[in-house]
Design a protein around this motif. Sequence first.
Motif, PDB file in Angstrom:
ATOM      1  N   UNK A  29       0.840  -1.204   0.000  1.00  0.00           N
ATOM      2  CA  UNK A  29       0.000   0.000   0.000  1.00  0.00           C
ATOM      3  C   UNK A  29       0.876   1.257   0.000  1.00  0.00           C
ATOM      4  N   UNK A  30       0.625   2.148  -0.953  1.00  0.00           N
ATOM      5  CA  UNK A  30       1.424   3.372  -1.070  1.00  0.00           C
ATOM      6  C   UNK A  30       1.220   4.288   0.136  1.00  0.00           C
ATOM      7  N   UNK A  31      -0.048   4.418   0.570  1.00  0.00           N
ATOM      8  CA  UNK A  31      -0.380   5.350   1.650  1.00  0.00           C
ATOM      9  C   UNK A  31      -1.044   4.656   2.834  1.00  0.00           C
ATOM     10  N   UNK A  32      -0.825   3.367   2.984  1.00  0.00           N
ATOM     11  CA  UNK A  32      -1.494   2.615   4.037  1.00  0.00           C
ATOM     12  C   UNK A  32      -2.897   2.224   3.610  1.00  0.00           C
ATOM     13  N   UNK A  33      -3.605   1.533   4.481  1.00  0.00           N
ATOM     14  CA  UNK A  33      -4.944   1.047   4.153  1.00  0.00           C
ATOM     15  C   UNK A  33      -6.017   2.001   4.677  1.00  0.00           C
ATOM     16  N   UNK A  34      -5.714   2.781   5.685  1.00  0.00           N
ATOM     17  CA  UNK A  34      -6.604   3.825   6.238  1.00  0.00           C
ATOM     18  C   UNK A  34      -8.026   3.336   6.433  1.00  0.00           C
ATOM     19  N   UNK A  35      -8.992   3.975   5.810  1.00  0.00           N
ATOM     20  CA  UNK A  35     -10.406   3.678   6.073  1.00  0.00           C
ATOM     21  C   UNK A  35     -10.945   2.489   5.279  1.00  0.00           C
ATOM     22  N   UNK A  36     -10.139   1.894   4.412  1.00  0.00           N
ATOM     23  CA  UNK A  36     -10.568   0.704   3.680  1.00  0.00           C
ATOM     24  C   UNK A  36     -11.531   0.964   2.546  1.00  0.00           C
ATOM     25  N   UNK A  54     -10.816  -0.219  -4.879  1.00  0.00           N
ATOM     26  CA  UNK A  54     -11.822   0.745  -4.470  1.00  0.00           C
ATOM     27  C   UNK A  54     -13.075   0.025  -4.002  1.00  0.00           C
ATOM     28  N   UNK A  55     -13.658   0.509  -2.922  1.00  0.00           N
ATOM     29  CA  UNK A  55     -14.909  -0.047  -2.428  1.00  0.00           C
ATOM     30  C   UNK A  55     -15.978   0.087  -3.496  1.00  0.00           C
ATOM     31  N   UNK A  56     -16.679  -1.004  -3.786  1.00  0.00           N
ATOM     32  CA  UNK A  56     -17.712  -0.994  -4.817  1.00  0.00           C
ATOM     33  C   UNK A  56     -18.787  -2.006  -4.474  1.00  0.00           C
ATOM     34  N   UNK A  57     -20.009  -1.645  -4.732  1.00  0.00           N
ATOM     35  CA  UNK A  57     -21.140  -2.556  -4.567  1.00  0.00           C
ATOM     36  C   UNK A  57     -21.653  -3.051  -5.918  1.00  0.00           C
ATOM     37  N   UNK A  58     -20.963  -2.662  -6.998  1.00  0.00           N
ATOM     38  CA  UNK A  58     -21.342  -3.092  -8.331  1.00  0.00           C
ATOM     39  C   UNK A  58     -21.082  -4.588  -8.477  1.00  0.00           C
TER      40      UNK A  58
END
Length: 118
Positions: A29-36, A54-58
Amino acid sequence: MLRLGSTVLGASDVRRAVEFWGRALGYVPRDGVADGTFVVLTSPDGASENISVMLSETPVQEKPRVHLDLYTAEPAREIERLLALGASHVDWQDYPPDADFTVLADTEGNRFCVIDKA
């Protein structure tokens, strides 16, 4: 002039997908996982293009218009390794008779190909 910065994959479980792709490609991870919700994975040496999750519900596409092709001179070994990481075989009906690729899915169901470059 443009250059490709990142290919973005959708995931319902970003942390699980980051774990899979990080281990599959040796990326971090370039910038950490943070908020997911969005994570950029990069090769440690910076020599390869980024993969982002990226979070996706598709829903996952059965025959995606865009996918990753992973090149290797050792397809059997790499496929076995990817399966051990959580990938799965895809029952692909469209293999040509002389196929040099195998279709797999990541832990989120996103299709990708392992290409025999031997």
